[in-house]
Motif scaffolding. Structure first.
Motif, PDB file in Angstrom:
ATOM      1  N   ALA A 121       0.832  -1.208   0.000  1.00 24.07           N
ATOM      2  CA  ALA A 121       0.000   0.000   0.000  1.00 24.07           C
ATOM      3  C   ALA A 121       0.868   1.261   0.000  1.00 24.07           C
ATOM      4  CB  ALA A 121      -0.939  -0.009   1.203  1.00 24.07           C
ATOM      5  N   LEU A 122       1.937   1.249   0.791  1.00 26.07           N
ATOM      6  CA  LEU A 122       2.843   2.401   0.813  1.00 26.07           C
ATOM      7  C   LEU A 122       3.543   2.583  -0.534  1.00 26.07           C
ATOM      8  CD1 LEU A 122       4.371   2.167   4.374  1.00 26.07           C
ATOM      9  CD2 LEU A 122       3.307   4.201   3.369  1.00 26.07           C
ATOM     10  N   GLN A 123       4.023   1.477  -1.116  1.00 28.74           N
ATOM     11  CA  GLN A 123       4.691   1.581  -2.414  1.00 28.74           C
ATOM     12  C   GLN A 123       3.733   2.103  -3.478  1.00 28.74           C
ATOM     13  OE1 GLN A 123       8.007   1.366  -2.637  1.00 28.74           O
ATOM     14  NE2 GLN A 123       7.855   0.984  -0.447  1.00 28.74           N
ATOM     15  N   ALA A 124       2.479   1.670  -3.425  1.00 28.47           N
ATOM     16  CA  ALA A 124       1.478   2.156  -4.387  1.00 28.47           C
ATOM     17  C   ALA A 124       1.227   3.647  -4.175  1.00 28.47           C
ATOM     18  CB  ALA A 124       0.178   1.366  -4.248  1.00 28.47           C
ATOM     19  N   LEU A 125       1.135   4.064  -2.924  1.00 29.47           N
ATOM     20  CA  LEU A 125       0.910   5.470  -2.609  1.00 29.47           C
ATOM     21  C   LEU A 125       2.098   6.320  -3.066  1.00 29.47           C
ATOM     22  CD1 LEU A 125      -0.958   7.515  -1.099  1.00 29.47           C
ATOM     23  CD2 LEU A 125       0.429   7.046   0.929  1.00 29.47           C
ATOM     24  N   TRP A 126       3.298   5.874  -2.725  1.00 27.08           N
ATOM     25  CA  TRP A 126       4.502   6.624  -3.094  1.00 27.08           C
ATOM     26  C   TRP A 126       4.775   6.576  -4.594  1.00 27.08           C
ATOM     27  CZ3 TRP A 126       7.850   4.241   1.373  1.00 27.08           C
ATOM     28  CH2 TRP A 126       7.513   4.871   2.585  1.00 27.08           C
ATOM     29  N   GLY A 127       4.239   5.576  -5.271  1.00 28.65           N
ATOM     30  CA  GLY A 127       4.467   5.419  -6.702  1.00 28.65           C
ATOM     31  C   GLY A 127       3.543   6.244  -7.575  1.00 28.65           C
ATOM     32  N   LYS A 128       2.652   7.007  -6.966  1.00 30.23           N
ATOM     33  CA  LYS A 128       1.727   7.843  -7.735  1.00 30.23           C
ATOM     34  C   LYS A 128       2.373   9.200  -8.012  1.00 30.23           C
ATOM     35  CE  LYS A 128      -2.436   5.818  -5.778  1.00 30.23           C
ATOM     36  NZ  LYS A 128      -3.594   6.034  -4.920  1.00 30.23           N
ATOM     37  N   SER A 129       2.657   9.436  -9.270  1.00 31.08           N
ATOM     38  CA  SER A 129       3.264  10.720  -9.639  1.00 31.08           C
ATOM     39  C   SER A 129       2.220  11.804  -9.824  1.00 31.08           C
ATOM     40  CB  SER A 129       4.060  10.565 -10.935  1.00 31.08           C
ATOM     41  OG  SER A 129       3.181  10.389 -12.034  1.00 31.08           O
ATOM     42  N   MET A 141       4.235  11.051 -16.556  1.00 29.33           N
ATOM     43  CA  MET A 141       5.330  10.747 -15.631  1.00 29.33           C
ATOM     44  C   MET A 141       5.311   9.267 -15.244  1.00 29.33           C
ATOM     45  SD  MET A 141       6.859  13.602 -15.581  1.00 29.33           S
ATOM     46  CE  MET A 141       6.160  13.912 -17.197  1.00 29.33           C
ATOM     47  N   ASP A 142       4.116   8.722 -15.085  1.00 23.05           N
ATOM     48  CA  ASP A 142       4.009   7.290 -14.796  1.00 23.05           C
ATOM     49  C   ASP A 142       4.587   6.461 -15.944  1.00 23.05           C
ATOM     50  OD1 ASP A 142       2.811   7.916 -12.395  1.00 23.05           O
ATOM     51  OD2 ASP A 142       0.769   7.476 -13.083  1.00 23.05           O
ATOM     52  N   LEU A 143       4.381   6.915 -17.170  1.00 12.26           N
ATOM     53  CA  LEU A 143       4.928   6.211 -18.335  1.00 12.26           C
ATOM     54  C   LEU A 143       6.453   6.287 -18.350  1.00 12.26           C
ATOM     55  CD1 LEU A 143       4.472   4.639 -20.947  1.00 12.26           C
ATOM     56  CD2 LEU A 143       4.243   6.850 -22.134  1.00 12.26           C
ATOM     57  N   MET A 203       8.332   6.594 -15.759  1.00 15.28           N
ATOM     58  CA  MET A 203       8.762   5.714 -14.668  1.00 15.28           C
ATOM     59  C   MET A 203       8.732   4.259 -15.121  1.00 15.28           C
ATOM     60  SD  MET A 203       9.465   5.309 -11.328  1.00 15.28           S
ATOM     61  CE  MET A 203       8.554   5.860  -9.938  1.00 15.28           C
ATOM     62  N   LYS A 204       7.640   3.861 -15.742  1.00 15.71           N
ATOM     63  CA  LYS A 204       7.509   2.482 -16.198  1.00 15.71           C
ATOM     64  C   LYS A 204       8.603   2.142 -17.206  1.00 15.71           C
ATOM     65  CE  LYS A 204       4.303  -0.798 -18.365  1.00 15.71           C
ATOM     66  NZ  LYS A 204       5.324  -1.782 -18.353  1.00 15.71           N
ATOM     67  N   ARG A 205       8.829   3.024 -18.152  1.00 20.98           N
ATOM     68  CA  ARG A 205       9.876   2.775 -19.159  1.00 20.98           C
ATOM     69  C   ARG A 205      11.252   2.685 -18.518  1.00 20.98           C
ATOM     70  NH1 ARG A 205       7.964   6.545 -24.266  1.00 20.98           N
ATOM     71  NH2 ARG A 205       6.272   5.159 -24.937  1.00 20.98           N
ATOM     72  N   GLY A 206      11.512   3.549 -17.556  1.00 20.34           N
ATOM     73  CA  GLY A 206      12.801   3.518 -16.870  1.00 20.34           C
ATOM     74  C   GLY A 206      13.001   2.246 -16.068  1.00 20.34           C
ATOM     75  N   ALA A 229       9.435  11.832  -5.319  1.00 23.87           N
ATOM     76  CA  ALA A 229      10.547  11.131  -4.660  1.00 23.87           C
ATOM     77  C   ALA A 229      10.874   9.792  -5.313  1.00 23.87           C
ATOM     78  CB  ALA A 229      10.233  10.941  -3.180  1.00 23.87           C
ATOM     79  N   MET A 230       9.858   9.046  -5.724  1.00 19.91           N
ATOM     80  CA  MET A 230      10.089   7.718  -6.286  1.00 19.91           C
ATOM     81  C   MET A 230      10.913   7.798  -7.573  1.00 19.91           C
ATOM     82  SD  MET A 230       9.567   4.484  -5.660  1.00 19.91           S
ATOM     83  CE  MET A 230       8.104   4.224  -4.699  1.00 19.91           C
ATOM     84  N   GLY A 231      10.768   8.860  -8.337  1.00 12.93           N
ATOM     85  CA  GLY A 231      11.574   9.033  -9.548  1.00 12.93           C
ATOM     86  C   GLY A 231      13.055   9.142  -9.220  1.00 12.93           C
ATOM     87  N   TRP A 232      13.361   9.889  -8.176  1.00  9.68           N
ATOM     88  CA  TRP A 232      14.756  10.031  -7.745  1.00  9.68           C
ATOM     89  C   TRP A 232      15.304   8.705  -7.218  1.00  9.68           C
ATOM     90  CZ3 TRP A 232      17.326  14.305  -9.021  1.00  9.68           C
ATOM     91  CH2 TRP A 232      16.591  15.449  -9.308  1.00  9.68           C
ATOM     92  N   TYR A 233      14.474   7.982  -6.485  1.00 11.15           N
ATOM     93  CA  TYR A 233      14.904   6.680  -5.956  1.00 11.15           C
ATOM     94  C   TYR A 233      15.208   5.712  -7.096  1.00 11.15           C
ATOM     95  CZ  TYR A 233      14.641   1.998  -4.054  1.00 11.15           C
ATOM     96  OH  TYR A 233      14.905   0.685  -3.757  1.00 11.15           O
ATOM     97  N   GLU A 234      14.331   5.651  -8.082  1.00  3.80           N
ATOM     98  CA  GLU A 234      14.553   4.725  -9.199  1.00  3.80           C
ATOM     99  C   GLU A 234      15.789   5.116 -10.008  1.00  3.80           C
ATOM    100  OE1 GLU A 234      13.325   1.856  -9.590  1.00  3.80           O
ATOM    101  OE2 GLU A 234      11.612   1.967  -8.248  1.00  3.80           O
TER     102      GLU A 234
END
Length: 189
Positions: A56-64, A69-71, A73-76, A103-108
């Motif tokens: 649930a946290l990963q899903a919440l943090w994964g929402k750009s 931006m989600d695309l 992220m997915k491609r990266g 934040a998740m973009g920077w982490y990835e």
């Protein structure tokens, strides 16, 4: 008599269905939906509940907040999973350029840099991740791994302890703490 039993079967079936469908709804209703509630629940959860809270946290943090931006992220992430770190870095750099508060973009991108052996940029991206989301236990764990890479077990151990305080059942964190414990705390006599 047969009519009685068929009526009884219908009542039992209806009762069973009601119980069956109401239990999962009660469990879902009990799971917090906000970050603070999820983090609190995660810190005191048993191992089986921690899995769902982590998701649930990963899903919440994964929402750009943006399909584009989600695309990116997915491609990266897909490129990183394929082992194409250069393409992953390019996609994730575009993501961090266009969504600097995600934040998740920077982490990835930190993961991609680490995979490419670019440790300085990886650390910088982990720092940015933690500035934006100080509770990202995966980023803290990754920072601990970086300290280990730099042969700094004391700081690695402290990072792992900080991550464990947030997510006590994270298998990677637990293993890292066990691995470094005797090196940092010394051996009992």
């Amino acid at each position: 008599m047969v009519a009685k039993f068929s009526k009884l079967k219908a009542i039992v079936a209806a009762t069973s269905l009601t119980v069956l469908f109401s239990v999962p709804l009660q469990v879902q209703a009990e799971m917090p939906q906000d970050e603070a509630g999820l983090l609190t629940a995660l810190s005191i959860a048993d191992p089986s509940d921690a899995i769902g809270l982590d998701r649930a946290l990963q899903a919440l943090w994964g929402k750009s907040g943006s399909a584009a931006m989600d695309l990116l992220m997915k491609r990266g992430v897909d490129a990183l999973d394929r082992g194409d770190t250069q393409i992953a870095i390019e996609h994730l750099t575009a993501l961090t350029d266009h969504a600097p508060d995600f934040a998740m973009g920077w982490y990835e991108r930190a993961r991609a840099y680490f995979t490419a052996g670019l440790f300085g940029p990886a650390v910088a991206d982990l720092e940015r991740t933690l500035m934006l989301n100080p509770n990202d236990y995966n980023a803290i764990y990754a920072l601990g791994a970086m300290f280990e890479q730099f042969n700094d077990p004391q700081n690695a151990y402290e990072a792992y302890q900080r991550a464990e305080a947030i997510h006590p059942h994270h298998e990677g964190i637990t293993n890292a703490l066990d691995r470094l414990k005797s090196q940092v705390e010394g051996k009992e006599l």
